[in-house]
Design an enzyme around this catalytic site. Sequence first.
Site, PDB file in Angstrom:
ATOM      1  N   TYR A   1      12.750   9.996  -9.792  1.00 59.83           N
ATOM      2  CA  TYR A   1      11.630  10.947  -9.906  1.00 59.83           C
ATOM      3  C   TYR A   1      12.183  12.353 -10.102  1.00 59.83           C
ATOM      4  O   TYR A   1      12.760  12.946  -9.199  1.00 59.83           O
ATOM      5  CB  TYR A   1      10.723  10.909  -8.673  1.00 59.83           C
ATOM      6  CG  TYR A   1      10.054   9.574  -8.403  1.00 59.83           C
ATOM      7  CD1 TYR A   1       9.968   8.596  -9.382  1.00 59.83           C
ATOM      8  CD2 TYR A   1       9.500   9.293  -7.160  1.00 59.83           C
ATOM      9  CE1 TYR A   1       9.359   7.377  -9.126  1.00 59.83           C
ATOM     10  CE2 TYR A   1       8.887   8.080  -6.889  1.00 59.83           C
ATOM     11  CZ  TYR A   1       8.822   7.122  -7.879  1.00 59.83           C
ATOM     12  OH  TYR A   1       8.225   5.925  -7.610  1.00 59.83           O
TER      13      TYR A   1
ATOM     14  N   SER B   1       0.452   3.295  -6.974  1.00 58.69           N
ATOM     15  CA  SER B   1      -0.654   3.627  -7.879  1.00 58.69           C
ATOM     16  C   SER B   1      -1.979   3.007  -7.396  1.00 58.69           C
ATOM     17  O   SER B   1      -2.695   2.369  -8.183  1.00 58.69           O
ATOM     18  CB  SER B   1      -0.340   3.206  -9.319  1.00 58.69           C
ATOM     19  OG  SER B   1       0.860   3.801  -9.778  1.00 58.69           O
ATOM     20  N   PRO B   2      -2.335   3.197  -6.109  1.00 59.79           N
ATOM     21  CA  PRO B   2      -3.556   2.564  -5.585  1.00 59.79           C
ATOM     22  C   PRO B   2      -4.840   3.142  -6.181  1.00 59.79           C
ATOM     23  O   PRO B   2      -5.900   2.528  -6.067  1.00 59.79           O
ATOM     24  CB  PRO B   2      -3.475   2.859  -4.079  1.00 59.79           C
ATOM     25  CG  PRO B   2      -2.674   4.109  -3.979  1.00 59.79           C
ATOM     26  CD  PRO B   2      -1.646   4.006  -5.083  1.00 59.79           C
ATOM     27  N   LEU B   3      -4.712   4.311  -6.826  1.00 57.46           N
ATOM     28  CA  LEU B   3      -5.875   4.912  -7.499  1.00 57.46           C
ATOM     29  C   LEU B   3      -5.797   4.675  -9.007  1.00 57.46           C
ATOM     30  O   LEU B   3      -6.441   5.390  -9.794  1.00 57.46           O
ATOM     31  CB  LEU B   3      -5.931   6.416  -7.204  1.00 57.46           C
ATOM     32  CG  LEU B   3      -6.059   6.776  -5.722  1.00 57.46           C
ATOM     33  CD1 LEU B   3      -5.884   8.276  -5.503  1.00 57.46           C
ATOM     34  CD2 LEU B   3      -7.415   6.314  -5.178  1.00 57.46           C
ATOM     35  N   GLY B   4      -4.986   3.689  -9.399  1.00 57.67           N
ATOM     36  CA  GLY B   4      -4.868   3.403 -10.836  1.00 57.67           C
ATOM     37  C   GLY B   4      -4.350   4.615 -11.603  1.00 57.67           C
ATOM     38  O   GLY B   4      -4.821   4.910 -12.694  1.00 57.67           O
ATOM     39  N   ARG B   5      -3.369   5.297 -10.998  1.00 56.33           N
ATOM     40  CA  ARG B   5      -2.773   6.508 -11.595  1.00 56.33           C
ATOM     41  C   ARG B   5      -3.854   7.549 -11.888  1.00 56.33           C
ATOM     42  O   ARG B   5      -3.750   8.317 -12.837  1.00 56.33           O
ATOM     43  CB  ARG B   5      -1.966   6.165 -12.856  1.00 56.33           C
ATOM     44  CG  ARG B   5      -0.822   5.173 -12.602  1.00 56.33           C
ATOM     45  CD  ARG B   5      -0.017   4.898 -13.845  1.00 56.33           C
ATOM     46  NE  ARG B   5       0.956   3.822 -13.650  1.00 56.33           N
ATOM     47  CZ  ARG B   5       2.235   3.997 -13.284  1.00 56.33           C
ATOM     48  NH1 ARG B   5       2.682   5.196 -13.043  1.00 56.33           N
ATOM     49  NH2 ARG B   5       3.044   2.963 -13.157  1.00 56.33           N
ATOM     50  N   GLY B   6      -4.900   7.532 -11.082  1.00 55.36           N
ATOM     51  CA  GLY B   6      -5.972   8.527 -11.199  1.00 55.36           C
ATOM     52  C   GLY B   6      -7.208   7.995 -11.908  1.00 55.36           C
ATOM     53  O   GLY B   6      -8.310   8.523 -11.743  1.00 55.36           O
TER      54      GLY B   6
END
Length: 331
Positions: free
Chosen positions: A54, A206-211
């Site tokens: 990262y 990515s639990p928010l689907g990458r936003g």
Amino acid sequence: MQQRTLAQFQVSAVGLGCMGLSHAYGQQDESASLATLDRALDLGVNFFDTAEVYGPLRNEILLGKALKAKRDQVVIATKFGFTYRQERTDFGEITGTDGSPENARAVAEASLRRLQTDVIDLYYLHRVDPAVPIEDTVGAMARLVEQGKVRAIGLSEVSAETLRRAHATHPIAALQSEYSLWTRDVESNGVLDACRELGVAFVPFSPLGRGFLTGKLAPVAELSEGDFRRSLPRFQPEHAQVNRELVRVIEDMAAAKGVTAAQIALAWVLAQGEDIIPIPGAKRIPHLEQNVAAVDVRLDAADRARLDETFAPENVSGSRYPAALAAMAQK
Ligand SMILES: NC(=O)c1ccc[n+]([C@@H]2O[C@H](COP(=O)([O-])OP(=O)(O)OC[C@H]3O[C@@H](n4cnc5c(N)ncnc54)[C@H](OP(=O)(O)O)[C@@H]3O)[C@@H](O)[C@H]2O)c1
């Protein structure tokens, strides 16, 4: 903040994924990032997720700076195992994998320096290296545990079979893979079952689907030029327009409960089990605050069934990764 158990650690039920602070999702600003990290600490978040790749390197350096004074109160997870080339200034291009024992050792030493600490709480293999037996990689990571440089070992995006082989070499504390309403593979490919059988905590990335699942993300064409999501199939207009309709169901449920869509998406992940510890990413403090508050959002069985049905894998359009990255996952 509610706590969940991850091997020997008690961690906040919602951790903080720090990737976006230095990598992949457009503009970065160090003073804003430090403020976000400070706010996370204030809110009781104690589980921070980073990786060598990262930045590359910059995200670990940032965390070292931000967390140094509170080192004994936080659980820092980092990862090694990608090779990369850095031609851009905003993020490195992934070129392959290196799960060799030498790389496991060398990156751990370098991560310790960047993180300004003498021990990594949770050290993950970021992706399996097909050229190195998992036993050899995990064997080298186990040696780091014996030497007191690492407290616990994790894996990312591995198959159930690889997890079992690795766990037979040294206990695996956590498996981190993508999991959210629109990425449900681990439910059907045996990974979640294997984690539960072996007592391995599961950390959805990515639990928010990458936003995307928040309903607030700009269309892909409006994301900045270096934004990684521009390369992901699901975000392309032909798929996004199908997936956007699914997100409306989250938005309707959120409106009825007086919460945000992001909170519903996260509450769904949290409701999958006490052994699940999501690490949503947030650069913006209001996003972080919403995500932390999602621990108090209740979904009843009917809500969950509605979300499960809406986001049945066959209803989601487009794959999560382009072919080259997909080939490295779930090995
Ligand atoms: N192991 C792996 O291979 C792997 C791969 C990917 C990610 N990860 C880890 O998982 C972490 C989380 O995943 P992620 O960052 O990819 O995706 P994510 O958590 O699903 O979504 C992050 C995105 O959602 C936005 N967001 C967050 N909270 C929001 C809210 N309440 N309302 C509206 N928008 C919101 C963020 O915006 P702002 O940033 O603008 O606030 C950001 O654009 C990463 O930071 C990283 O540590 C690991």
